[in-house]
Write a protein that holds these residues in place. Structure first.
Motif, short mmCIF file in Angstrom:
data_model
loop_
_atom_site.label_atom_id
_atom_site.label_comp_id
_atom_site.label_asym_id
_atom_site.label_seq_id
_atom_site.Cartn_x
_atom_site.Cartn_y
_atom_site.Cartn_z
N SER A 317 -5.93 -5.16 -2.10
CA SER A 317 -5.51 -3.82 -2.53
C SER A 317 -4.33 -3.29 -1.73
O SER A 317 -3.67 -2.33 -2.15
CB SER A 317 -6.68 -2.84 -2.40
N THR A 318 -4.03 -3.90 -0.59
CA THR A 318 -2.92 -3.41 0.24
C THR A 318 -1.58 -4.00 -0.18
O THR A 318 -0.53 -3.54 0.27
CB THR A 318 -3.16 -3.77 1.72
N ALA A 321 2.33 -5.36 -6.32
CA ALA A 321 2.30 -6.35 -7.41
C ALA A 321 3.42 -7.37 -7.28
O ALA A 321 3.34 -8.47 -7.84
CB ALA A 321 2.39 -5.65 -8.75
N THR A 322 4.46 -7.01 -6.55
CA THR A 322 5.60 -7.93 -6.40
C THR A 322 5.55 -8.70 -5.09
O THR A 322 6.43 -9.52 -4.82
CB THR A 322 6.92 -7.13 -6.44
N ASP A 323 4.52 -8.42 -4.26
CA ASP A 323 4.42 -9.11 -2.97
C ASP A 323 3.79 -10.49 -3.15
O ASP A 323 2.90 -10.67 -3.98
CB ASP A 323 3.57 -8.30 -2.00
N TRP A 361 -4.42 -10.46 12.07
CA TRP A 361 -5.39 -9.43 11.69
C TRP A 361 -5.18 -8.95 10.26
O TRP A 361 -6.07 -8.34 9.66
CB TRP A 361 -5.36 -8.24 12.67
N LYS A 362 -4.00 -9.23 9.67
CA LYS A 362 -3.76 -8.84 8.28
C LYS A 362 -4.62 -9.65 7.31
O LYS A 362 -4.80 -9.25 6.15
CB LYS A 362 -2.28 -9.02 7.94
N ALA A 369 -1.28 -4.29 4.89
CA ALA A 369 -1.79 -3.24 5.78
C ALA A 369 -0.79 -2.98 6.91
O ALA A 369 -0.15 -3.90 7.42
CB ALA A 369 -3.13 -3.64 6.36
N ALA A 370 -0.68 -1.69 7.28
CA ALA A 370 0.23 -1.30 8.36
C ALA A 370 -0.47 -1.28 9.71
O ALA A 370 0.18 -1.36 10.75
CB ALA A 370 0.87 0.05 8.07
N THR A 371 -1.80 -1.14 9.69
CA THR A 371 -2.57 -1.08 10.93
C THR A 371 -3.75 -2.04 10.84
O THR A 371 -4.18 -2.40 9.74
CB THR A 371 -3.10 0.34 11.18
#
Length: 483
Positions: A317-318, A321-323, A361-362, A369-371
């Motif tokens: 969810s993080t 759609a283009t990643d 951790w991602k 995710a940023a954190t």
């Protein structure tokens, strides 16, 4: 019979015995020489006395049917050996479940790493292990794809070398065809030239199976089994441009790889209608244009399946759609229009690769995710692990029409590679046995040293008998002169 007739007959016998001894000695000395055919002395009644002997010539014994059958087996063995070597090489590239690192063991390690990390999601070491297991899997695909590319490049270079050899050998046969009548008309012995031409034709036949058609004055013409006129008076010339380092997208159809031409005309090199059917040359074209391409497609299918699994909508969810997902096409999202060579470009998403500046951790928090988020949350890890076990349709239907898990797909690839390698090895073994049998049958019709030694003893007795006649005539002449 008067003394003059007896003397002439004995002298003729000595000449024939001397020539016969030379022929037999040559047979024994060349019993193991490639291309050598057994010789025998042709004798006839002397026209002078009507009951003496004279030497007509030397006969070269060769069974054209046995030679043709042996050559056919030579060409078949050359084809099967090269094809078997490629399949064995590809099987080694992808590995097998029982032998060390393989695609299936790398994938199994990744699945286990996800399970282990999900049991303790706050462990950076376990997250790093997931990333490294994923990278090991991509490296395995990269290495296999590179191995296929090298095999294809090797085939392209071998074709170039074989074409040079073929052109030179055909030219040498053309030259021998011209020399043989000239030497024969001058009364010389052409046996050695015929042996040399025999060896050269064998060399051509290993590359392209040939049919030998006798012509006047002991000359020959050569035709391929696919209908090419290789030599008819003058030798044909083949042309081919060596590419050297091939790439997966290169083909003859798009003009990036060279096809084969003869006297400026294209030559069919694959399929049932190939004009160079059988032999080492067709084997290399088959490897370059068919087998290596098929192997690359299989690897690309596995790579595509891995990339698409982790780009499934809703899996992370993080991520946008283009990643790209966990696996990328050289850092990019999968592009259906750029499938060829995908296995050589598949890589781990650098955002989660701790050895390339990423954060493992991602894998727990999400690729976008940023954190780091909650260190005890394992939902994303379980989702990533579960997507490997989802049954999905396989693009292209290479491994069947049913849905497959990732492990089933890699196992199908390994199974197909192993089956092809085994079948190719069996065909090679059969071709080798048949070739050895045909070579033995041909050799049995060649020089038998035991028989040649028996002939040498007979010639020795003949020589002694004629020498005795000359001695008796000499004694009679001396007696008459003393009267």
């Amino acid at each position: 019979m008067n003394m003059s007739t007896a003397l002439n007959n004995a002298l003729g016998g000595l000449t024939a015995a001397s020539r016969g001894a030379a022929v037999v000695s040559g047979n024994i000395a060349n019993a193991l020489t490639p291309g050598y055919a057994r010789r025998s002395l042709e004798l006839a009644t002397s026209p002078i006395s009507g009951n003496g002997v004279r030497t007509v010539g030397v006969i070269r014994h060769q069974d054209p049917v046995l030679t043709a059958n042996r050559r056919s087996s030579d060409a078949e063995l050359a084809l099967r050996s090269d094809v078997s070597d490629f399949h064995a090489r590809f099987e080694q590239l992808v590995g097998s479940p029982d032998d060390g690192p393989s695609l299936s063991t790398r994938l199994s390690s990744l699945e286990n790493a996800f399970i282990t990390a999900a049991s303790l999601p706050d462990s950076i070491e376990r997250l790093d292990q997931v990333a490294r297991s994923a990278r090991d899997l991509t490296n395995e695909l990269n290495a296999a794809s590179e191995g296929v590319r090298q095999a294809r490049s090797d085939a392209d270079r071998k074709i170039g070398a074989q074409i040079e050899t073929l052109n030179q050998t055909l030219k040498d046969i053309e030259d021998l065809n011209a020399k043989i009548p000239a030497i024969q008309n001058s009364g010389g012995d052409i046996g050695a030239l015929l042996d040399q031409r025999h060896v050269l034709i064998d060399q051509v036949n290993t590359l392209i199976p040939v049919n030998v058609v006798p012509r006047a004055n002991d000359q020959v013409s050569l035709y391929s089994e696919g209908g090419l006129i290789l030599l008819e008076g003058t030798a044909s010339e083949f042309t081919f441009s060596t590419t050297g380092e091939t790439k997966p997208h290169m083909t003859v159809a798009n003009g990036l790889l060279s096809g084969l031409e003869m006297n400026g005309n294209p030559v069919r090199t694959s399929g049932d209608n190939a004009q160079i059917r059988g032999g080492a040359l067709m084997a290399q074209f088959t490897i370059r244009d068919d087998l290596a391409v098929e192997a690359q497609v299989q690897l690309d299918t596995v790579a595509r399946d891995l990339i698409e699994r982790f780009e499934t909508p809703g899996l992370d969810s993080t991520a946008l759609a283009t990643d790209p997902g966990l696996f990328t096409d050289d850092g990019n999202r999968f592009n259906p229009a750029s499938v060829v060579g995908l296995a050589s470009r598949i890589s781990l998403n650098s955002t989660v690769d701790p050895d390339n500046g990423g954060d493992s951790w991602k894998l727990r928090a999400g690729l976008g995710a940023a954190t780091p988020g909650d260190p005890g949350q394992a939902a994303q890890l379980r989702a990533f692990g579960n997507t490997l076990n989802d049954a999905r349709p396989v693009p292209g239907g290479l491994f069947g029409t049913g849905n497959m898990r990732a492990a089933e797909l890699t196992e199908a690839l390994l199974s197909k590679a192993g089956a092809h390698a085994h079948a190719a090895d069996q065909r090679k073994t059969f071709a080798n046995s048949f070739q050895q049998q045909m070579a033995q049958i041909e050799a049995a019709q060649g020089v038998d040293t035991d028989q040649e030694l028996q002939r040498l003893m007979q010639i020795e007795q003949t020589y002694a008998a004629n020498a005795r006649v000359i001695s008796v005539v000499d004694e009679l002449m001396e007696t008459l002169l003393r009267l």
